[in-house]
Design an enzyme around this catalytic site. Structure first.
Site, PDB file in Angstrom:
ATOM      1  N   LEU A 125      40.215 -37.759  25.490  1.00 21.89           N
ATOM      2  CA  LEU A 125      39.619 -36.942  26.549  1.00 21.89           C
ATOM      3  C   LEU A 125      38.658 -35.934  25.923  1.00 21.89           C
ATOM      4  O   LEU A 125      39.069 -35.074  25.151  1.00 21.89           O
ATOM      5  CB  LEU A 125      40.713 -36.211  27.331  1.00 21.89           C
ATOM      6  N   HIS A 229      45.328 -26.505  20.161  1.00 15.92           N
ATOM      7  CA  HIS A 229      44.068 -25.825  19.870  1.00 15.92           C
ATOM      8  C   HIS A 229      43.635 -25.065  21.121  1.00 15.92           C
ATOM      9  O   HIS A 229      43.848 -25.540  22.242  1.00 15.92           O
ATOM     10  CB  HIS A 229      43.017 -26.875  19.485  1.00 15.92           C
TER      11      HIS A 229
END
Length: 345
Positions: A125, A229
């Site tokens: 993605l 992240h």
């Protein structure tokens, strides 16, 4: 208009450009033209039905139809680990006890695992930073659930999604520096790249087969186990609102979490419905709720995002929207609200 469709060979240049914007840590979209071209071919062969289950993988693109440009990608692997072993760490517990010394201690550990072998994976993605607005991110992510719902027989009973783990602004991974580097003696970016381009034999050859004691790791490594992240936090939130959860499995390179769910219990799979198309020469009500809409064509799958109010068994589309989906009046489409009712934004 923004539209999701299956990848085509002509998309290679745009996807290569996107790969150059991902940064370190996204193993499934390396900036390697040969690898990406092969990935596109594998997707095309998957739709054509010419691959074994363990080799099948779908790749979708988000297209800005006005610019005729691919600005995002998302993918589904049908069954991971059937050809090359699928590795992650299972965060577990070992108990050390001694009645003689009156000691009882639970110790967190990392076990090398292949537990997710055969599961379907949501992966790859990525959305161009310029397009991270107007609900494009949730659209690109969740459209995969509509495809799975429509063609359920092609997918496993379980869905997983590996989330990109924490790295700093210089691309340094605290988890890698304290775990992987000791066994591989190469930079995180190099290991990341090798894995992303399918060169995974070194993992089996060099990773420890015995549990690792988490308490032996530096605090900076312990702190990022199961963390994503910062740029991945929105993607994690999108999947969690659909019912995927962290169950104690993390990436062997960066310590990022793996989310998982029973396929049939994912909200957008379970609650999607079919409606007949009515075409009206009026604009869709902008005050309506956001809905994902997709046609029911396996090889010519198309999906768009619209705002509308649902009142009956029909779905009202403008001529432009119907054309984008490749449908006419009377055709059946699949639809699901973009957000779960309790999390609607």
């Amino acid at each position: 208009m923004m539209r999701v469709r299956p990848v085509e060979r002509r998309d290679l240049a745009d996807i290569l450009e996107l790969a150059g914007k991902t940064g370190v840590g996204m193993t499934s979209l390396p900036q390697n033209e040969q690898h990406l071209a092969a990935r596109i071919e594998r997707a095309l062969n998957t739709w054509q039905g010419s691959l074994a289950v363990g080799e099948q993988g779908y790749l979708f693109v988000l297209e800005d139809t006005e610019r005729e440009k691919v600005v995002g990608v998302s993918a589904i692997e049908v069954a991971v680990g059937m050809n090359d072993p699928w590795y992650n760490f299972r965060v577990g517990t070992l108990v050390h006890a001694s009645k003689t010394l009156n000691v009882y201690k639970s110790v967190p550990t990392l076990f090398l695992s292949n537990d997710h072998t055969g599961y379907s994976e949501l992966c790859t993605l990525f959305l161009d930073p310029e397009y991270r607005k107007d609900k494009n991110g949730p659209f690109l992510s969740k459209v995969r659930f509509l495809f799975i719902a429509a063609f359920r027989q092609h997918f496993s009973r379980k869905l997983i999604a590996e989330m990109r783990g924490y790295t700093d602004e210089q691309g340094r991974s605290p988890f890698w520096e304290n775990v992987g580097r000791h066994f591989f003696s190469i930079e995180f970016a190099k290991a990341d790249y090798l894995s992303g381009t399918g060169q995974k034999a070194f993992i089996a050859e060099l990773m420890p087969k015995h549990p690792l004691y988490v308490d032996f790791l530096a605090e900076e490594a312990r702190a990022v186990i199961g963390q994503v992240h910062p740029h991945t936090a929105p993607a994690r939130a999108v999947l969690e609102t659909e019912g995927l959860q962290y169950q104690g499995y993390v990436d062997i390179f960066d310590g990022g979490p793996t989310l998982e769910a029973n396929t049939d219990e994912v909200r957008a799979v379970r609650d999607s419905s079919q409606r007949k198309v009515v075409i009206d020469d009026i604009d869709i009500d902008p005050s309506g709720s956001a809905y994902l809409v997709a046609n029911d064509r396996y090889q010519e799958f198309r999906s768009i995002l619209i705002n509308t109010h649902l009142s009956d068994e029909f779905l009202h589309l403008t001529p432009d929207n119907a054309a984008a989906l490749g449908v006419v009046a009377g055709d059946v489409v699949r639809i699901i609200s973009l957000f779960a009712p309790e999390t609607k934004k």
